[in-house]
Design a protein around this motif. Structure first.
Motif, PDB file in Angstrom:
ATOM      1  N   SER B 132     -20.016   4.854 -20.036  1.00 12.66           N
ATOM      2  CA  SER B 132     -19.773   3.615 -19.318  1.00 12.66           C
ATOM      3  C   SER B 132     -20.612   2.496 -19.933  1.00 12.66           C
ATOM      4  O   SER B 132     -21.726   2.708 -20.403  1.00 12.66           O
ATOM      5  N   ALA B 133     -20.072   1.281 -19.904  1.00 18.26           N
ATOM      6  CA  ALA B 133     -20.797   0.126 -20.444  1.00 18.26           C
ATOM      7  C   ALA B 133     -21.829  -0.409 -19.454  1.00 18.26           C
ATOM      8  O   ALA B 133     -22.627  -1.288 -19.802  1.00 18.26           O
ATOM      9  N   GLU B 134     -21.814   0.142 -18.248  1.00 11.28           N
ATOM     10  CA  GLU B 134     -22.745  -0.345 -17.224  1.00 11.28           C
ATOM     11  C   GLU B 134     -24.176  -0.132 -17.687  1.00 11.28           C
ATOM     12  O   GLU B 134     -24.562   0.971 -18.084  1.00 11.28           O
ATOM     13  N   GLY B 135     -24.960  -1.192 -17.658  1.00  7.59           N
ATOM     14  CA  GLY B 135     -26.364  -1.103 -18.065  1.00  7.59           C
ATOM     15  C   GLY B 135     -26.580  -1.193 -19.563  1.00  7.59           C
ATOM     16  O   GLY B 135     -27.702  -1.050 -20.024  1.00  7.59           O
ATOM     17  N   LYS B 136     -25.536  -1.372 -20.320  1.00  6.57           N
ATOM     18  CA  LYS B 136     -25.665  -1.456 -21.786  1.00  6.57           C
ATOM     19  C   LYS B 136     -25.297  -2.868 -22.253  1.00  6.57           C
ATOM     20  O   LYS B 136     -24.508  -3.556 -21.613  1.00  6.57           O
ATOM     21  N   THR B 137     -25.855  -3.240 -23.402  1.00 11.40           N
ATOM     22  CA  THR B 137     -25.496  -4.539 -23.966  1.00 11.40           C
ATOM     23  C   THR B 137     -24.085  -4.454 -24.548  1.00 11.40           C
ATOM     24  O   THR B 137     -23.563  -3.358 -24.799  1.00 11.40           O
ATOM     25  N   TYR B 138     -23.494  -5.635 -24.774  1.00 15.41           N
ATOM     26  CA  TYR B 138     -22.093  -5.699 -25.208  1.00 15.41           C
ATOM     27  C   TYR B 138     -21.871  -4.976 -26.535  1.00 15.41           C
ATOM     28  O   TYR B 138     -20.841  -4.355 -26.761  1.00 15.41           O
ATOM     29  N   ASP B 139     -22.870  -5.076 -27.434  1.00 15.72           N
ATOM     30  CA  ASP B 139     -22.686  -4.475 -28.761  1.00 15.72           C
ATOM     31  C   ASP B 139     -23.468  -3.168 -28.921  1.00 15.72           C
ATOM     32  O   ASP B 139     -23.794  -2.771 -30.040  1.00 15.72           O
ATOM     33  N   ASP B 140     -23.740  -2.506 -27.814  1.00 17.40           N
ATOM     34  CA  ASP B 140     -24.432  -1.211 -27.891  1.00 17.40           C
ATOM     35  C   ASP B 140     -23.607  -0.237 -28.732  1.00 17.40           C
ATOM     36  O   ASP B 140     -22.424  -0.015 -28.473  1.00 17.40           O
ATOM     37  N   ALA B 141     -24.279   0.347 -29.720  1.00 19.38           N
ATOM     38  CA  ALA B 141     -23.560   1.206 -30.673  1.00 19.38           C
ATOM     39  C   ALA B 141     -22.957   2.436 -30.000  1.00 19.38           C
ATOM     40  O   ALA B 141     -21.947   2.974 -30.466  1.00 19.38           O
ATOM     41  N   SER B 142     -23.553   2.894 -28.922  1.00 15.68           N
ATOM     42  CA  SER B 142     -23.056   4.120 -28.279  1.00 15.68           C
ATOM     43  C   SER B 142     -21.709   3.904 -27.599  1.00 15.68           C
ATOM     44  O   SER B 142     -21.057   4.881 -27.202  1.00 15.68           O
TER      45      SER B 142
END
Lengths: 179, 359
Positions: B132-142
């Motif tokens: 999930s993108a929740e809690g991650k930056t927009y360009d998070d590699a994961s």
């Protein structure tokens, strides 16, 4: 003598009736096996339809385009995975957004059990679709209830040449059909 | 009749009196009456799941190059062709990025078009999950995974221009994220990952601020690193593997559930593995009680030990109670006789090692 002639006549009539009945049954069987078109397949166009999707609603979306490799393409997709179909007005109600950052036009199909029941016209980036008319006759293949073997099939087309991309995107959805 | 009229008049009179009294109260306050108004906040906010993903692909151009030589066949008066075909690709990557507030799964397949069935395709990654993108930056590699398409098989020599030969399909669906391996570099990340359940891999040594309680199924891959602290299994399926666990007051506690300890080095001044309940499987581990006391105490659970193990400190046994600790096939640095089922296993001493083998 008269009696036996009568009986003979009756027997002949029965035999004729049986032969006609058999012929009809065989005819129906042959038709059902070889000539009945059970699936009207919807062919996927190699080039984008000329007509734009009339139900597409433009968004105020001026986001940056996706960073795509040279010669390649990219689409963003945003959707609710629940779709409702009304048999009464032969319309699918959905929430699908084709964000402005996509570099491709798309045609959106709704597939149920592997069969396309609705197919849009061309949708340019920066548009949203909230309803889509079913294909002619598609409502006859559906009955009330929930279909879990369903998806959006997103066909991507180059906006310049109109040529279909080599990559399709499929998004799993659940379709609820109502009267 | 007279009684009815009398009653009606009495009621009218009393209502007028009450109105008068009410009016009199407001007049006493200078014509103002404060009326208390109360309110409270109740929250019923449902988090809607939104699937938002990017699918990006390269130019998807492939070239089938045939090289070889024609050899004159004297007998046939014709050429024998010795050749080899090789595929090369340009822009054969497909990437999927998840911007949803839920994990997604992606499956990528290739299907040749009719007429080109001899050309088959393979993806370097056919299935993957994205967190999930929740809690991650927009360009998070994961949030992005990339796969490459390679083609094989023969292409007809008639195809001399770039021609569409097949379609790659990316299928996206909502996922529970169970097969996503999270990474943890800090106590907070490790605690968070274990609270969510699923797999987590350490990217460095971590010192726990307090004991980690496993309440969901989890796989903790230490990946050669060290946890300083204690891990307890409350009632789940938990695997801890491939690293060190150090702590003063004990390293592993099992309350309930199943705990698998694989290739772990545990060292403590108390009991390395303490089993209050549940099942514990110990494989290829080193257990050190630095004070020389028990390396394993099993109070009320089931313990199975196998593989190559080294214990410093005894395994607890009781004269009054049946302890369900079982030593299976493997090599041990102590005499395991008390815990081996002699009907099914043999024990052989080899120098300072004992080898247990199935009969």
């Amino acid at each position: 003598m008269e009696k036996s002639e009568k009986q003979e006549k009756q027997r002949r009539l029965i035999i004729i009736a049986l032969i006609i009945g058999m012929a009809v049954c065989m005819g129906v069987t042959i038709w059902a096996l070889f000539f009945r078109n059970t699936q009207e397949q919807v062919l996927i166009p190699d080039y984008a339809p000329q007509a734009a999707e009339q139900n597409a609603e433009p968004l105020s979306d001026n986001g940056e385009k996706l960073d795509v490799p040279s010669g390649g393409g990219g689409i963003s997709l945003e959707y609710d995975s629940s779709v409702n179909i009304s048999l009464a007005d032969k319309t699918a109600y959905l929430n699908y957004t084709h964000p402005g950052r996509s570099t491709q036009d798309i045609v959106l199909c709704i597939e149920i059990n592997g069969e396309i029941v609705a197919q849009s016209g061309t949708i340019e980036p920066g548009n949203r679709l909230k309803k889509l008319a079913l294909l002619d006759g598609a409502e006859k293949k559906l009955s009330e209830g929930t279909y879990t073997d369903a998806d959006f099939r997103v066909l991507s087309y180059d906006p310049e040449s109109g040529e279909k991309a080599m990559v399709d995107t499929v998004a799993k959805i659940t379709v609820t059909v109502e009267k | 009749m007279k009684k009815a009229i009398s009653l009606a008049l009495a009621l009218s009179l009393s209502s007028v009196l009450s109105t008068t009294a009410f009016a009199a109260a407001i007049e006493e306050n200078g014509g103002k009456q404060d009326i208390g108004v109360k309110a409270k906040y109740i929250e019923n906010i449902v988090t809607e799941k939104t699937i938002y993903a990017d699918v990006v692909w390269g130019e998807m151009e492939f070239t089938y190059s045939v090289s070889g030589s024609k050899i004159w066949n004297v007998d046939e008066h014709d050429y024998d062709l010795e050749s080899e075909g090789k595929w090369s690709a340009s822009g054969n990557e497909i990437s999927v990025t998840n911007h949803s507030n839920t994990p997604i799964a992606a499956d990528v397949t290739y299907k040749p078009l009719a007429g080109y069935s001899e050309v088959t395709g393979k993806l370097t990654k056919e299935s993957f999950e994205l967190p999930s993108a929740e809690g991650k930056t927009y360009d998070d590699a994961s949030l992005t995974e990339t796969t490459e398409l390679t083609l094989s098989g023969e292409l007809s020599r008639d195809v001399t221009k770039m021609t569409k030969v097949g379609t790659a399909t990316v299928t996206i669906s909502e996922s529970d994220g169970s097969s996503i391996v999270k990474e943890a570099a800090t106590y907070a990340e490790l605690k968070d990952a274990i609270a969510q359940g699923g797999s987590v891999k350490l990217t460095g040594d971590i010192t726990l601020s307090s004991r980690i309680n496993c309440k969901k199924d989890a796989v903790i891959d230490l990946d050669g690193h060290t946890i300083t602290g204690q891990i307890m299994n409350n009632n789940s399926e938990v695997t801890v593997k491939n690293g060190k666990i150090l702590n003063v007051d004990g390293t592993i506690m099992s309350q309930k559930g199943t705990t698998n300890l694989i290739n772990c080095y545990m060292s403590t001044k108390a009991t390395p593995v303490y089993v209050m309940g549940g099942t514990v499987n110990i494989t290829d581990c080193t257990l050190i009680n630095e004070t020389g006391n028990y390396s394993l105490i099993n109070n009320n659970g089931a313990v199975y030990i196998s593989g190559t193990n080294s214990f410093t400190g005894e395994i607890y046994k009781s004269a009054n109670k049946v302890i369900n600790t079982n030593i299976l096939a493997g090599t041990y640095n102590f005499d395991p006789t008390d815990f081996v089922d002699a009907e099914n296993f043999t024990i052989t001493q080899d120098g300072e090692s004992w080898v247990v083998a199935a009969k």
